[in-house]
Scaffold this active site. Structure first.
Site, short mmCIF file in Angstrom:
data_model
loop_
_atom_site.label_atom_id
_atom_site.label_comp_id
_atom_site.label_asym_id
_atom_site.label_seq_id
_atom_site.Cartn_x
_atom_site.Cartn_y
_atom_site.Cartn_z
N ASP A 109 0.82 -1.22 0.00
CA ASP A 109 0.00 0.00 0.00
C ASP A 109 0.85 1.27 0.00
O ASP A 109 0.47 2.30 -0.57
CB ASP A 109 -0.92 0.02 1.22
CG ASP A 109 -2.09 -0.93 1.05
OD1 ASP A 109 -2.29 -1.42 -0.07
OD2 ASP A 109 -2.80 -1.18 2.04
N HIS A 151 -3.50 9.10 7.68
CA HIS A 151 -3.29 7.74 8.20
C HIS A 151 -1.90 7.51 8.78
O HIS A 151 -1.71 6.53 9.50
CB HIS A 151 -3.53 6.70 7.10
CG HIS A 151 -4.96 6.62 6.64
ND1 HIS A 151 -6.01 6.41 7.50
CD2 HIS A 151 -5.51 6.74 5.40
CE1 HIS A 151 -7.15 6.39 6.82
NE2 HIS A 151 -6.87 6.58 5.54
N GLY A 159 -1.96 3.38 4.76
CA GLY A 159 -3.01 3.91 3.89
C GLY A 159 -2.54 4.96 2.91
O GLY A 159 -3.17 6.01 2.78
N ASP A 186 -13.26 12.64 5.01
CA ASP A 186 -12.77 11.55 4.17
C ASP A 186 -13.61 10.30 4.45
O ASP A 186 -14.11 10.11 5.56
CB ASP A 186 -11.30 11.29 4.49
CG ASP A 186 -10.61 10.43 3.45
OD1 ASP A 186 -10.93 9.23 3.39
OD2 ASP A 186 -9.76 10.95 2.72
N HIS A 188 -12.55 7.39 4.79
CA HIS A 188 -11.80 6.57 5.73
C HIS A 188 -11.62 7.32 7.06
O HIS A 188 -11.51 8.54 7.08
CB HIS A 188 -10.43 6.20 5.16
CG HIS A 188 -10.50 5.45 3.86
ND1 HIS A 188 -10.36 6.08 2.64
CD2 HIS A 188 -10.72 4.13 3.61
CE1 HIS A 188 -10.46 5.18 1.68
NE2 HIS A 188 -10.68 3.99 2.23
N ASP A 274 -12.58 11.06 -1.50
CA ASP A 274 -13.06 9.70 -1.71
C ASP A 274 -14.45 9.47 -1.13
O ASP A 274 -15.00 8.37 -1.23
CB ASP A 274 -12.07 8.67 -1.15
CG ASP A 274 -11.61 9.00 0.26
OD1 ASP A 274 -12.19 9.92 0.87
OD2 ASP A 274 -10.68 8.35 0.76
N TYR A 313 -9.75 9.14 -5.39
CA TYR A 313 -9.04 8.28 -6.33
C TYR A 313 -9.69 8.25 -7.70
O TYR A 313 -9.30 7.45 -8.55
CB TYR A 313 -8.94 6.87 -5.71
CG TYR A 313 -8.35 6.95 -4.32
CD1 TYR A 313 -7.01 7.20 -4.12
CD2 TYR A 313 -9.17 6.85 -3.20
CE1 TYR A 313 -6.47 7.32 -2.85
CE2 TYR A 313 -8.65 6.97 -1.92
CZ TYR A 313 -7.30 7.21 -1.76
OH TYR A 313 -6.77 7.34 -0.51
#
Length: 558
Positions: A109, A151, A159, A186, A188, A274, A313
């Site tokens: 990642d 992250h 991340g 976000d 996440h 995202d 993304y």
């Protein structure tokens, strides 16, 4: 019921409002690539910048290229060994860092690519410089879309994030602001920022994210902070398919309640793209305007605001949304028609400034959202007041180039305190001297000895003072030893020489003679040829004797 669904109204600019906006962008940021097939593409920042410039927003903002963050600045949060690893590792020498790759979670990642450390420096430098300008009051809003990498941990990449620029920016804000609010939209969970400030009440974190079998797996409703930071971490776990109206009905009451209770003096807003509809990795259903409404609502509180980027993304949607939100931050609603720009072909086939929602199912039921909001409000009510802060860390001041006033004569005269203060200084009892005769204080040994001698002289009328007028000396042939006798003769009529003193000694009975000796005041000088000795007898008369020289050895031999 706490949750109430509100209609989504169009965003309107505030008439006459003018904010000072500082926009940070580094043209090199788009040159870095995580690798073929990797969803994170820094090129999206360059696309957004091109749109922002061609919409003419540069006329309304101050545009800066921030100084890249240094190793020392990065280590305000991250560990030294982790930052040292990021600065040394490259794709060419990766085989020599097998152990470090596992330790610092660098691999799939978070791959190692060319210019990794420079990329992190650009991201961190923009957020730190934006926070510094807010601290100095140079702007009301600072924007750094290269930041928002929420992250990254203290000594671990996570991340797609290597350097947590948000934490570095908040640390900079805490130099001047007693309380900072961090808001994350976000998709996440902002686990890196929450973890960094989980035990403090000076930073409150609030994250709206997808929870349940979704990266990073944290951000449960019951995660509220520990120790002093208890109730200062707010997590809003959401389900798939949330739309504009539902998101607004949850976001605005929660943020409004937090700001009312916590009273932050600065806000950091992470605007990860995202959470938009149609994102490659996201699962929300927000339109461009639903996402931008969050930015507009936070801006309406007129609190110093730093806006950073984050995830996102689907590049064309991220660049559209960040451009539209930049217009809102400058109190301008941008037109739908896209201006021609360097990446115009990316925005086909409609070539419009818009991200439309899809028809996906919204799994966030009113009962579920009501339960979440009720629990959050109860947690906020447990602590009624905003925490008071005693500032401990002094911010870095400007370089000291000297003070001209210190060189002026009045300043030189009073250096070390006033003259009055220096005059009142008393020598301490424990003052050390190599020789006793150098001690001069009130408590010194010499002072005590002299006081004893003076007391003895006052009690004994036989002892008289001697003035230091005449010092007879004698030198021996073998060394340079000097013996000094101090003699003073005070006559009632006049002072005469030694020759006249021999003739008139009996007439001048009132003459005062005193020889200063530590043990005896009578002068006894023996074996000193040519020396005149004055001695007082029992009748008060003065006898004068002259010591004759020894006989010559040559005459005795003859």
């Amino acid at each position: 019921m706490v949750y109430q669904l509100k209609p989504f109204d169009p965003i309107a600019p505030v008439p006459g409002e003018k904010k000072r906006v500082a926009y940070f962008y580094d043209s090199d940021v788009g040159n870095y690539a995580y690798g073929a097939g990797h969803p994170m593409k820094p090129h999206r920042i360059r696309m957004a910048h091109s749109l922002i410039m061609n919409y003419g927003l540069y006329k309304k903002m101050e545009i800066y290229r921030a100084k890249p963050a240094t190793k020392q600045e990065m280590c305000q949060f991250h560990t030294d060994e982790y930052i040292d690893f990021l600065s040394r590792v490259t794709p060419d020498n990766l085989e020599f860092f097998q152990k470090e790759q596992a330790k610092f979670n660098v691999g799939e990642d978070c791959p190692v690519f060319d210019g990794l450390f420079e990329y992190c420096s650009i991201s961190g430098g923009g957020s730190m410089e934006g926070a510094a300008r807010l601290n100095r009051g140079k702007c009301d809003i600072a924007i750094n879309y290269a930041g928002g990498l929420h992250h990254a941990k203290k000594s671990e990449a996570s991340g797609f994030c290597y350097l947590n620029d948000i934490v570095l920016g908040i640390i900079e804000l805490l130099r001047y602001h007693p309380r900072v609010l961090y808001v994350d939209i976000d998709v996440h969970h902002g686990d890196g920022v929450e973890e960094a400030f989980y035990t403090t009440d000076r930073v409150m974190t609030c994250s709206f994210h997808k929870y349940g079998e979704f990266f990073p797996g944290t951000g449960e409703l019951r995660d509220i902070g520990v120790s002093k930071g208890k109730y200062h971490a707010v997590n809003v776990p959401l389900r798939d398919g949330i739309d504009d109206a539902t998101y607004k009905s949850v976001f605005e009451p929660i943020i409004g309640k937090i700001i009312e209770w916590y009273q932050p003096s600065a806000i950091v807003l992470q605007t990860g793209g995202d959470s938009l509809s149609g994102d490659r990795l996201g699962c929300f259903n927000l339109s461009m305007r639903g996402h931008a409404n969050c930015v507009n609502y936070v801006k309406s509180f007129n609190i110093p605001l730093m806006v950073v980027g984050g995830g996102g993304y689907t590049m064309r949607n991220v660049s559209r949304t960040w451009t539209f939100e930049t217009g809102i931050l400058n109190n301008e609603i941008l037109p739908h028609e896209l201006p021609y720009n360097d990446y115009y072909e990316y925005y086909g086939p409609d070539y419009k400034l818009d991200v439309r929602p899809s028809n996906m199912y919204n799994a966030n039921t009113p009962e579920y959202l009501d339960k979440i909001m009720l629990q959050i409000f109860q947690n906020l009510e447990r602590t009624k007041h905003a925490p008071s802060v005693q500032m401990h860390v002094t911010p870095n001041g400007p370089e000291d180039l000297g003070d001209v006033d210190e060189d002026l004569q009045p300043s030189l005269d009073t250096k070390g305190g006033s003259q009055y203060a220096r005059d009142n200084q008393i020598q301490p009892r424990n003052e050390y001297y190599e020789e006793d005769n150098e001690a001069e204080g009130i408590d010194s040994k010499n002072y005590e000895n002299n006081s004893k001698n003076l007391t003895q002289k006052e009690n004994d009328p036989e002892k008289m003072d001697i003035d230091n007028d005449e010092v007879p000396q004698s030198h021996s042939s073998t060394n340079t030893t000097t013996t000094t006798t101090t003699t003073a003769i005070n006559n009632n009529n006049n002072n005469k020489t030694n020759d006249n003193a021999n003739a008139n000694a009996n007439a001048n009975a009132d003459a005062n003679v005193n020889a200063d000796n530590d043990n005896d005041n009578d002068v006894e000088m023996n074996n000193i040829p040519g020396m005149t000795v004055f001695k007082k007898n029992s009748n008060g008369r003065i006898n004068i004797n002259t010591i004759s020289p020894p006989p010559d050895k040559k005459q005795n031999s003859q």
